[in-house]
Scaffold this motif. Structure first.
Motif, PDB file in Angstrom:
ATOM      1  N   GLN A 147      40.692  40.913  31.492  1.00 23.34           N
ATOM      2  CA  GLN A 147      41.035  42.064  32.330  1.00 23.34           C
ATOM      3  C   GLN A 147      40.691  43.364  31.627  1.00 23.34           C
ATOM      4  O   GLN A 147      40.187  44.297  32.243  1.00 23.34           O
ATOM      5  CB  GLN A 147      42.522  42.017  32.679  1.00 23.34           C
ATOM      6  N   ARG A 148      40.951  43.408  30.329  1.00 22.88           N
ATOM      7  CA  ARG A 148      40.659  44.623  29.564  1.00 22.88           C
ATOM      8  C   ARG A 148      39.158  44.856  29.455  1.00 22.88           C
ATOM      9  O   ARG A 148      38.674  45.999  29.501  1.00 22.88           O
ATOM     10  CB  ARG A 148      41.281  44.497  28.163  1.00 22.88           C
ATOM     11  N   LEU A 149      38.397  43.781  29.305  1.00 21.96           N
ATOM     12  CA  LEU A 149      36.939  43.887  29.184  1.00 21.96           C
ATOM     13  C   LEU A 149      36.240  43.974  30.536  1.00 21.96           C
ATOM     14  O   LEU A 149      35.040  44.255  30.596  1.00 21.96           O
ATOM     15  CB  LEU A 149      36.388  42.681  28.414  1.00 21.96           C
ATOM     16  N   ASP A 150      36.999  43.684  31.605  1.00 19.08           N
ATOM     17  CA  ASP A 150      36.450  43.661  32.963  1.00 19.08           C
ATOM     18  C   ASP A 150      35.332  42.624  33.082  1.00 19.08           C
ATOM     19  O   ASP A 150      34.255  42.902  33.617  1.00 19.08           O
ATOM     20  CB  ASP A 150      35.931  45.046  33.362  1.00 19.08           C
ATOM     21  N   VAL A 151      35.605  41.432  32.562  1.00 19.17           N
ATOM     22  CA  VAL A 151      34.675  40.303  32.694  1.00 19.17           C
ATOM     23  C   VAL A 151      35.467  39.092  33.183  1.00 19.17           C
ATOM     24  O   VAL A 151      36.665  38.977  32.906  1.00 19.17           O
ATOM     25  CB  VAL A 151      33.979  39.974  31.356  1.00 19.17           C
ATOM     26  N   PRO A 152      34.837  38.189  33.896  1.00 20.29           N
ATOM     27  CA  PRO A 152      35.551  36.989  34.361  1.00 20.29           C
ATOM     28  C   PRO A 152      35.681  35.964  33.243  1.00 20.29           C
ATOM     29  O   PRO A 152      34.894  35.946  32.289  1.00 20.29           O
ATOM     30  CB  PRO A 152      34.643  36.461  35.480  1.00 20.29           C
ATOM     31  N   ILE A 153      36.698  35.113  33.361  1.00 23.54           N
ATOM     32  CA  ILE A 153      36.827  33.995  32.429  1.00 23.54           C
ATOM     33  C   ILE A 153      35.782  32.948  32.801  1.00 23.54           C
ATOM     34  O   ILE A 153      35.610  32.610  33.974  1.00 23.54           O
ATOM     35  CB  ILE A 153      38.237  33.379  32.499  1.00 23.54           C
ATOM     36  N   ALA A 154      35.062  32.452  31.811  1.00 24.76           N
ATOM     37  CA  ALA A 154      34.016  31.469  32.073  1.00 24.76           C
ATOM     38  C   ALA A 154      34.616  30.191  32.658  1.00 24.76           C
ATOM     39  O   ALA A 154      35.754  29.817  32.349  1.00 24.76           O
ATOM     40  CB  ALA A 154      33.254  31.153  30.786  1.00 24.76           C
ATOM     41  N   ASN A 155      33.849  29.542  33.488  1.00 23.23           N
ATOM     42  CA  ASN A 155      34.307  28.347  34.185  1.00 23.23           C
ATOM     43  C   ASN A 155      34.144  27.125  33.290  1.00 23.23           C
ATOM     44  O   ASN A 155      33.032  26.641  33.053  1.00 23.23           O
ATOM     45  CB  ASN A 155      33.496  28.175  35.474  1.00 23.23           C
ATOM     46  N   CYS A 156      35.231  26.641  32.751  1.00 23.76           N
ATOM     47  CA  CYS A 156      35.185  25.425  31.926  1.00 23.76           C
ATOM     48  C   CYS A 156      36.523  24.709  32.041  1.00 23.76           C
ATOM     49  O   CYS A 156      37.533  25.308  32.424  1.00 23.76           O
ATOM     50  CB  CYS A 156      34.868  25.751  30.472  1.00 23.76           C
ATOM     51  N   SER A 157      36.527  23.438  31.709  1.00 26.14           N
ATOM     52  CA  SER A 157      37.764  22.656  31.726  1.00 26.14           C
ATOM     53  C   SER A 157      37.932  21.971  30.372  1.00 26.14           C
ATOM     54  O   SER A 157      36.977  21.471  29.784  1.00 26.14           O
ATOM     55  CB  SER A 157      37.734  21.603  32.844  1.00 26.14           C
TER      56      SER A 157
END
Length: 205
Positions: free
Chosen positions: A26-36
């Motif tokens: 949120q602070r970097l304004d980037v999405p969390i990468a999609n991984c499991s």
């Protein structure tokens, strides 16, 4: 033209502290990468990264918790998956580095912190970001940069902003070894220092 220079960073998260990863993104304004990151019935760790990491700068957020050995294996497997998928760089964001207390030789023992450093380097990391290492000498176990950040300035800011009448508070150090750190905070907020000097079981948390 080098397209990779404009490639955004990727932030991957283990299971140790997903809320921290969310706040960072949120602070970097980037999405969390999609991984499991899962554990099968035999408790083996399985990782699946569901988007390309080729030529990307990857940041893996993982910290030490009470399930420290699971945390370590998740960290190593995530890094190795990125390495074998041709990530450009792999940075570990590890606020609490596991096994940092076991960095000195003991009788008939071993330096576990050095073993962990070797495992982290072999898995593919190119840099680590951690906080308040118990022993600064641990940085010498690594052949790549280790950024040891200090939390005291943020703690001081939190005290000033969140604790009413903080100047009349007392900062207590549980151990004598930490008295220097508590004195630093006391000077910064003009509070009174205290130190628990008990020995044996009565003085342990």
């Amino acid at each position: 033209m080098d397209i990779t220079c404009r490639t955004p960073i990727l932030v991957l998260s283990g299971n140790s502290h997903p809320e921290l990863t969310k706040l960072i993104c949120q602070r970097l304004d980037v999405p969390i990468a999609n991984c499991s990151v899962l554990h099968n019935t035999s408790r083996e760790t399985q990782v699946e990264i569901k988007q390309t990491v080729r030529a990307r700068d990857v940041y893996i957020v993982q910290t030490g918790t009470k399930n420290v050995n699971d945390d370590i294996m998740e960290l190593l497997i995530l890094a190795y998956a990125c390495k074998t998928s041709c990530a450009r760089s792999i940075v570990g964001v590890i606020p609490y580095l596991p096994y940092c207390k076991q960095s000195k030789m003991r009788k008939r023992g071993c330096v576990v912190s050095r073993l962990l450093a070797d495992m982290i380097q072999k898995s593919g990391f190119t840099q680590l970001i951690t906080m308040d290492l118990r022993y600064k000498e641990i940085q010498g176990f690594y052949s790549f940069p280790v950024d040891n950040l200090r939390a005291s300035s943020y703690l001081i800011q939190y005290i000033r902003e969140s604790i009413p009448d903080y100047r009349n508070s007392v900062i207590v150090s549980k151990k004598c070894k930490l008295c220097e750190a508590s004195l630093f905070i006391c000077r910064a907020i003009t509070a009174s220092p205290g130190c628990d000097t008990r020995r044996g079981k009565a003085g342990r948390a």
